[in-house]
Design a protein around this motif. Structure first.
Motif, PDB file in Angstrom:
ATOM      1  N   PHE A  88       0.797  -1.218   0.000  1.00 43.02           N
ATOM      2  CA  PHE A  88       0.000   0.000   0.000  1.00 43.02           C
ATOM      3  C   PHE A  88       0.836   1.276   0.000  1.00 43.02           C
ATOM      4  O   PHE A  88       0.317   2.342   0.283  1.00 43.02           O
ATOM      5  CB  PHE A  88      -0.951  -0.012   1.203  1.00 43.02           C
ATOM      6  CG  PHE A  88      -1.935  -1.138   1.141  1.00 43.02           C
ATOM      7  CD1 PHE A  88      -3.070  -1.040   0.360  1.00 43.02           C
ATOM      8  CD2 PHE A  88      -1.704  -2.305   1.838  1.00 43.02           C
ATOM      9  CE1 PHE A  88      -3.972  -2.082   0.275  1.00 43.02           C
ATOM     10  CE2 PHE A  88      -2.605  -3.357   1.766  1.00 43.02           C
ATOM     11  CZ  PHE A  88      -3.737  -3.244   0.981  1.00 43.02           C
TER      12      PHE A  88
ATOM     13  N   ASP B 253       3.077   4.105  -2.093  1.00 45.80           N
ATOM     14  CA  ASP B 253       3.285   4.627  -3.442  1.00 45.80           C
ATOM     15  C   ASP B 253       4.710   4.341  -3.910  1.00 45.80           C
ATOM     16  O   ASP B 253       5.661   4.501  -3.159  1.00 45.80           O
ATOM     17  CB  ASP B 253       3.082   6.146  -3.468  1.00 45.80           C
ATOM     18  CG  ASP B 253       1.625   6.547  -3.294  1.00 45.80           C
ATOM     19  OD1 ASP B 253       0.746   5.678  -3.373  1.00 45.80           O
ATOM     20  OD2 ASP B 253       1.376   7.747  -3.090  1.00 45.80           O
TER      21      ASP B 253
ATOM     22  N   GLY C  78      -6.076   0.959  -5.869  1.00 46.34           N
ATOM     23  CA  GLY C  78      -4.793   1.538  -6.257  1.00 46.34           C
ATOM     24  C   GLY C  78      -4.688   1.739  -7.760  1.00 46.34           C
ATOM     25  O   GLY C  78      -5.281   1.004  -8.546  1.00 46.34           O
TER      26      GLY C  78
ATOM     27  N   TRP D  68      -1.214   4.801  -4.348  1.00 46.08           N
ATOM     28  CA  TRP D  68      -2.350   4.687  -3.423  1.00 46.08           C
ATOM     29  C   TRP D  68      -2.873   6.030  -2.971  1.00 46.08           C
ATOM     30  O   TRP D  68      -3.836   6.097  -2.194  1.00 46.08           O
ATOM     31  CB  TRP D  68      -1.947   3.863  -2.212  1.00 46.08           C
ATOM     32  CG  TRP D  68      -1.637   2.464  -2.591  1.00 46.08           C
ATOM     33  CD1 TRP D  68      -0.406   1.935  -2.855  1.00 46.08           C
ATOM     34  CD2 TRP D  68      -2.557   1.404  -2.792  1.00 46.08           C
ATOM     35  NE1 TRP D  68      -0.511   0.627  -3.201  1.00 46.08           N
ATOM     36  CE2 TRP D  68      -1.836   0.267  -3.167  1.00 46.08           C
ATOM     37  CE3 TRP D  68      -3.941   1.313  -2.691  1.00 46.08           C
ATOM     38  CZ2 TRP D  68      -2.430  -0.958  -3.448  1.00 46.08           C
ATOM     39  CZ3 TRP D  68      -4.544   0.090  -2.960  1.00 46.08           C
ATOM     40  CH2 TRP D  68      -3.786  -1.020  -3.340  1.00 46.08           C
TER      41      TRP D  68
END
Length: 108
Positions: free
Chosen positions: A41, A43, A88, A75
């Motif tokens: 989760f 980026d 996402g 995300w």
């Protein structure tokens, strides 16, 4: 045969690798098997294009083509954070095999 492929010298790969190793060590100390899941989760905004990979061993002469892998890479956007695994934004990873060499690309 193909013994192993070494990742390109990209900061996002090494940063993620170091976090995974650290979390695995913590998980081992805590006797947990699911450590590292939360990295999915985070980026990963860096993009790379056709970075040559260092190969240990040999790539079979018959191996030629492209392998694509998609998955989440971002995300958050504009102050909004995604909260579900299907939310996402997708990132595409590409491994190109040609003439005994392999290159890597990663883009949104």
């Amino acid at each position: 045969g193909l013994d192993s492929v070494v990742a390109p010298p990209c900061s996002f790969l090494s940063a993620v690798s170091m976090r995974v190793l650290a979390l695995a060590a913590i998980g081992a100390a805590l006797d947990r098997d699911d450590v590292g899941y939360e990295l999915m989760f985070e980026d990963v905004l860096e993009e790379v294009d056709n970075v040559p990979l260092q190969v240990e061993g040999t790539i079979p002469s018959w191996l030629s083509g492209t392998f694509y892998l998609t998955g989440p890479g971002r995300w958050s956007l504009g102050g909004m954070n995604m909260t579900h695994t299907f939310d996402g934004f997708s990132k595409i990873h590409k491994w190109q095999f040609r003439d005994g060499a392999v290159s890597f690309s990663s883009k949104f």
